[in-house]
Design an enzyme around this catalytic site. Structure first.
Site, short mmCIF file in Angstrom:
data_model
loop_
_atom_site.label_atom_id
_atom_site.label_comp_id
_atom_site.label_asym_id
_atom_site.label_seq_id
_atom_site.Cartn_x
_atom_site.Cartn_y
_atom_site.Cartn_z
N LEU A 1 0.80 -1.22 0.00
CA LEU A 1 0.00 0.00 0.00
C LEU A 1 0.84 1.28 0.00
CD1 LEU A 1 -2.87 -1.23 2.34
CD2 LEU A 1 -2.72 -1.37 -0.14
N CYS A 2 2.15 1.17 -0.22
CA CYS A 2 3.01 2.35 -0.32
C CYS A 2 2.91 3.00 -1.71
CB CYS A 2 4.47 1.97 -0.08
SG CYS A 2 4.89 1.90 1.67
N HIS A 3 3.04 4.32 -1.72
CA HIS A 3 3.04 5.08 -2.97
C HIS A 3 4.46 5.22 -3.51
CE1 HIS A 3 -0.44 6.40 -0.58
NE2 HIS A 3 -1.05 6.59 -1.73
N MET B 1 8.31 4.20 5.65
CA MET B 1 8.54 2.81 5.23
C MET B 1 9.85 2.69 4.46
SD MET B 1 6.15 1.37 6.79
CE MET B 1 6.83 -0.25 6.40
N GLU B 2 10.19 3.73 3.69
CA GLU B 2 11.46 3.72 2.94
C GLU B 2 12.64 3.65 3.94
OE1 GLU B 2 8.79 5.40 2.11
OE2 GLU B 2 8.54 5.08 -0.05
N ASP C 1 23.47 -11.81 6.31
CA ASP C 1 23.84 -12.75 5.24
C ASP C 1 25.36 -12.95 5.18
OD1 ASP C 1 23.51 -14.34 2.83
OD2 ASP C 1 24.23 -12.61 1.71
#
Lengths: 161, 161, 161, 161, 161, 161
Positions: free
Chosen positions: E75-77, E113-114, E128
């Site tokens: 749902l991110c733009h 969110m970024e 990793d």
């Protein structure tokens, strides 16, 4: 009666576990039609517009999209596609361009979705390139016509003409 | 007679230059239908299968795909999408699920292809989740039904019901 | 003497902060040459092979790659590209195909890398389609030839012929 | 005379069908040179700029790009890459950084394009990080130098030094 | 009491419509910690292993991932990111590497969110590269520590040390 | 003492060469917790908000992200994933949602990073959908709990409850 392979009994999403399946050659062929409003169809088939770039662009878009299938369809598995082919056929009596997408792999599961994605994105790319002519273009009858490989074997849904 | 905006006069591919266009709010709505063979439609609409996950998966796939439009359709411009919405409606008399995709932006060009991609990939995701039931499912009538914004203004091709 | 904009004084990676820059129209043009071994060049330019699909495929690949620039080059910003164009020219005296890629945006930073990526990937796609003929094909002289927009204004490095 | 494997006799795009080929270990090595204008080369090789981050960024970009090869080059097959390595060498007499990209797989077709993409994108990332110093940097001589595996066996085009 | 902006009252997924919001400068900073088992921490901080490549790889991975946020979070733009920065700090008393990710944009919605994606993927890349040493590494306390821009203004959740 | 498999002795990045490893079935399971501030947890677990769409969205995001692992983590190999599963569990005494991600393949190397990415992105998607309620949500304890397949065999780090 067969069951939803992609939902659990509670209706929860379920990716099929293909770990135990065998790597076999698998083929799928899908078709779709791009239907043009009658008044613009002469422009689409006109010899004045060389179709090289036009159809090559749709073909390349379809080929690249087939390789993106597991990014687009959430429950699809990534597969080592061995061949993608896309063909176009003008069907003047339906004011249509028919798109046929064929995908092959040697893998644990089939490539139906890859063939359907290749076909759909090639058709949508044709739509994009023609949409300045008319807003009433439609894409219809996206469907699987052939499938082979795996436990279910060969399935001929339509003769490919 | 209007012209191909995506081909030069020689028929070469041509991405439209939108540098000079204004940033305006632009909306596009597309529709498609997933048509099920009559014998499996009762399973599709059955209350035994909760549809939460099933339709949410198709919705998420369509939303993510709309954002991938410039990766999928070669001559599309990348746009700052401001809203994507996807709705589903069961149409029992046609043994269908109707998919409606709506996309908005504030940008120099429209979002028709984004709405068509959102709708098509949501429909193809439904196909994928139901394909174990029957190989005869079809997706049909992918089309634009509404468009607003930019120089050409509002265009109502179908009333959204 | 100018400085590395992409490294701090300690040599650490540094993405340029373009928040304060103005949105202006920016253009960049890059070129590259695909050089063929002399013995296969006649096949490349032969009229027997229609070049429609061949060059259209390279063009589409270049256009799509330009849109992927911020995915490929770590310190590039995502930009709303407004136009991408790719042209090919046969240069028989150099046994070459020259590729020219032009990209435009209206944004806070320039599109040099987008033009270079478009050009390079179009050239590499030509390489891919011809590599069965000979393993000695080379791509050379990938370079910027023009740039405009932003604080540094217009920069003509080579006349585009 | 050899033929275009990626075009049909009519000149239409053609993805090679590798379904019948054997999975064998395949290696490809490519090289390229980033050539700097003489006046900035001392800055490039200066001990004042630690090269750790600088070359690591180019290496990571090249490794990630190799994995994107089938997204970038339309007719490439997706392959299970087993190893990617990228090396850099300063060549002061040519004012150059030489980039060498090596890719391995166990698959039905080779990884030449993967090695060329890894090399090219690593070189373009170096370009990006140095472009604020001078607009005259060039990338030259992108080429295959080694290939092994598959029916055609080992091919040494240049000794890797 | 505030509400779920991403669900309708019926609990259906809902992408926020940001069409009417203003383009303002927006910043977000997130943090996370990679916690190592005590017995391997000396190896992590040892001077014998130059950390240039190691941390540069994690930084590049985080920067590239931030740009992929709208592909990863449904749902991110998509936003025109103007700056991404990632920093690492060794915290020996916690046997930890602290990761701080900062993202800026000039856009209609924020970049929380970024920043969280940049931080998480940088931390997972460290995981990793160290997982061959021990299987007990953890990533913890992924959180937002700062946010500014837009209607809600500045929000300092933690002092950035 | 074990060694960094992803760095050379000089500390340079090093992708492990898995060409010689055997294709075996490999499984990895990871877990994480999304921790909510106490005052909003009742809203999270409330029966008023149907969780179908909410958790399905996080599940789909996690499944798609697992397939993107080699794009996100630079030194990961592309693998033919055969199964991805993501489960959620409400843990009221910790004001938490626990996320468990399980990934399977038949390949030359393991899927730990795929399981960790699936889990992390599912958790971050939950964060995104709840962040309008409170800025103090955290994601903690991202960790591997199980691994099998390959030379190192089965490793049970935590009992999966």
């Amino acid at each position: 009666m067969s069951q939803f392979s992609h939902l659990t009994e509670k209706g929860e999403l379920h990716m099929v576990d293909v770990s135990e399946k065998l790597d076999t050659e698998r083929v799928a062929i899908a078709k779709a039609e791009v239907i043009f409003p009658e008044e613009i169809y002469p422009q689409i088939i006109s010899q004045d517009i060389p179709k090289g770039d036009f159809l090559a662009c749709a073909k390349v878009a379809g080929i690249l999209a087939a390789k993106k299938t597991p990014e687009l369809i959430p429950l699809c598995h990534p597969l080592p596609i061995t061949k993608i082919d896309i063909e176009f056929k003008f069907i003047p009596e339906k004011f249509a361009i028919e798109v046929t997408g064929k995908v092959k792999t040697v893998a644990k599961t089939g490539v139906e979705m890859e063939a359907l994605i290749a076909t759909s994105i090639a058709a949508l790319t044709i739509y994009d390139m023609c949409k300045s002519l008319h807003k009433g273009i439609k894409i219809t009858d996206i469907r699987l016509i052939y499938k082979s490989g795996g436990k279910s074997g060969e399935l001929i849904l339509e003769e490919k003409v």
